[in-house]
Design a protein around this motif. Structure first.
Motif, short mmCIF file in Angstrom:
data_model
loop_
_atom_site.label_atom_id
_atom_site.label_comp_id
_atom_site.label_asym_id
_atom_site.label_seq_id
_atom_site.Cartn_x
_atom_site.Cartn_y
_atom_site.Cartn_z
N VAL A 249 0.76 -1.16 -0.01
CA VAL A 249 -0.19 0.07 -0.09
C VAL A 249 0.95 1.26 -0.09
N THR A 250 1.81 1.28 0.87
CA THR A 250 2.78 2.35 0.78
C THR A 250 3.57 2.68 -0.50
N LEU A 262 -3.82 3.74 -8.65
CA LEU A 262 -4.42 2.73 -7.94
C LEU A 262 -4.97 2.93 -6.61
N ALA A 263 -6.49 2.55 -6.43
CA ALA A 263 -7.12 2.52 -5.23
C ALA A 263 -6.42 1.94 -4.18
N THR A 264 -6.28 2.54 -3.20
CA THR A 264 -5.69 1.76 -1.97
C THR A 264 -6.40 2.09 -0.77
N VAL A 265 -6.36 0.97 0.24
CA VAL A 265 -6.90 0.91 1.40
C VAL A 265 -6.04 0.31 2.36
N ASP A 266 -5.71 0.93 3.64
CA ASP A 266 -5.15 0.33 4.53
C ASP A 266 -6.14 -0.21 5.69
N GLY A 267 -5.75 -0.83 6.55
CA GLY A 267 -6.62 -1.47 7.66
C GLY A 267 -7.56 -2.50 7.35
N VAL A 268 -7.15 -3.49 6.25
CA VAL A 268 -8.35 -4.25 5.91
C VAL A 268 -8.43 -5.43 6.99
N TYR A 292 -7.68 5.19 1.00
CA TYR A 292 -8.44 5.44 2.14
C TYR A 292 -8.13 4.54 3.17
N GLY A 293 -8.27 4.87 4.42
CA GLY A 293 -8.10 4.17 5.75
C GLY A 293 -7.59 5.52 6.40
N SER A 294 -6.54 4.95 7.55
CA SER A 294 -5.97 5.96 8.48
C SER A 294 -4.55 6.05 8.39
N GLY A 295 -4.11 5.48 7.32
CA GLY A 295 -2.42 5.52 7.04
C GLY A 295 -1.95 6.85 6.49
N ASP A 296 -0.91 7.11 6.11
CA ASP A 296 -0.36 8.23 5.65
C ASP A 296 -0.52 8.20 4.23
N GLY A 297 -1.02 9.20 3.73
CA GLY A 297 -1.30 9.37 2.25
C GLY A 297 -2.71 9.13 1.79
N THR A 298 -3.52 9.17 2.75
CA THR A 298 -5.06 8.80 2.47
C THR A 298 -5.54 10.14 2.18
N THR A 299 -6.78 9.93 1.42
CA THR A 299 -7.69 11.04 1.19
C THR A 299 -8.79 11.27 1.86
N GLY A 300 -9.08 10.07 2.65
CA GLY A 300 -10.28 10.30 3.64
C GLY A 300 -10.38 8.64 4.18
N PRO A 301 -11.24 8.43 5.31
CA PRO A 301 -11.45 7.16 5.66
C PRO A 301 -12.20 6.28 4.45
#
Length: 306
Positions: A249-250, A262-268, A292-301
């Motif tokens: 993801v990073t 690419l669409a990414t999500v952290d916290g799966v 999306y998620g709570s990590g660095d580089g997100t645009t929102g949850p």
């Protein structure tokens, strides 16, 4: 027009992810503060207070995650009606891929294929073998990307075998089965329980960050694979357990190997992250993308409500 129900669902999704993210970030720092307190002071009460704070935050995080898991099916309902989704595990916890698949079905979609890739895919020592096998297994009439990156070639092979192009014929299930059987024989995939059907979207579920001297190369391979899948069908989402250094993801969010789009999500690994993953798939179905998620580089949850 957005209905009041969908508006409430979007607000609830944001609340759930924000709540979980806040608890997680707070809980991460508590163990270090316990160690600092123990080193700086002999006061047992200070250490006990910090441990109590840690336990309270952990309990709240569990509660938020359980809440997200219970309301998740309602949050995603109807967002993937009739859409076949190919689920690909690449170093993922089986519980994560299983939960994502269940939410895809709750959203009205179908799991077209359930593919489990082995760690050999992201092992730099096996890169030459993966390149060679990708070329040999490619279905007739399909093309691999011009890149020499093993992950991109593997993604091209999987995309040609498993995903329906936006303006082309769906892949032949018999050939899809032959590709997966060939990858399994080469040690790059597990033998599937059933022949996959053509998918329109793909989700690549990964674990935590890679470690060791080859961490960055392994993360780049996983990113390139997911990015190529995104180009082949109606879109793809890369979901991981975190956005830590060495994670796919990073690497995608850093823009390497074509992962910038690419669409990414952290916290799966959490209920909130799984909801965000399915909502991100729905967004890709509509042509959008985000981080999306709570990590660095997100645009929102979570993605904005359509």
């Amino acid at each position: 027009m957005i209905s009041r129900r969908h508006h409430r669902i979007a607000l609830a999704a944001v609340f759930v992810l924000a709540l979980a993210a806040g608890f997680a970030l707070a809980a991460v720092g508590v163990p270090q503060r316990i160690a600092d307190a123990a080193a700086a002071s002999t006061s047992r009460s200070d250490t006990d207070a910090l441990r109590a704070e840690r336990d309270s935050l952990a309990a709240q995080l569990r509660g938020a995650d359980e809440f997200a898991g219970r309301v998740g099916p309602d949050l995603v309902r109807g967002r993937l009606d009739g859409v076949p989704v190919t689920v690909i595990a690449l170093g993922a916890d089986p519980a994560d891929t299983r939960a994502v698949s269940e939410l895809v079905v709750a959203a009205g979609g179908t799991v077209a294929g359930d593919v489990v890739l082995t760690p050999a895919v992201t092992d730099p020592a096996r890169a030459d073998a993966l390149r060679d096998l990708s070329a040999r297994l490619l279905p007739a009439g399909a093309q691999l990307p011009s890149s020499s990156e093993a992950g991109a070639l593997a993604g091209g092979l999987l995309g040609a075998a498993l995903l329906s192009p936006p303006d082309g014929a769906a892949p032949d299930p018999a050939r899809s089965g032959a590709v997966l059987a060939g990858l399994a024989a080469g040690g790059f995939a597990e033998t599937p329980a059933a022949t996959p059907a053509p998918g329109r979207l793909a989700v690549v579920v990964t674990g935590s960050g890679y470690s060791g001297v080859d961490a960055s190369a392994s993360a780049a391979t996983a990113t390139a694979l997911a990015a190529e899948l995104d180009r082949r069908g109606g879109g793809a989402v890369l979901a991981g357990r975190d956005a830590a250094p060495g994670s796919a993801v990073t690497a995608a969010r850093a823009g390497g190997t074509g992962g910038s789009r690419l669409a990414t999500v952290d916290g799966v690994g959490t209920g909130a992250g799984r909801v965000a993953t399915v909502l991100a798939l729905a967004e890709r179905q509509g042509g959008g993308t985000g981080r999306y998620g709570s990590g660095d580089g997100t645009t929102g949850p979570v993605p904005a409500s359509p």
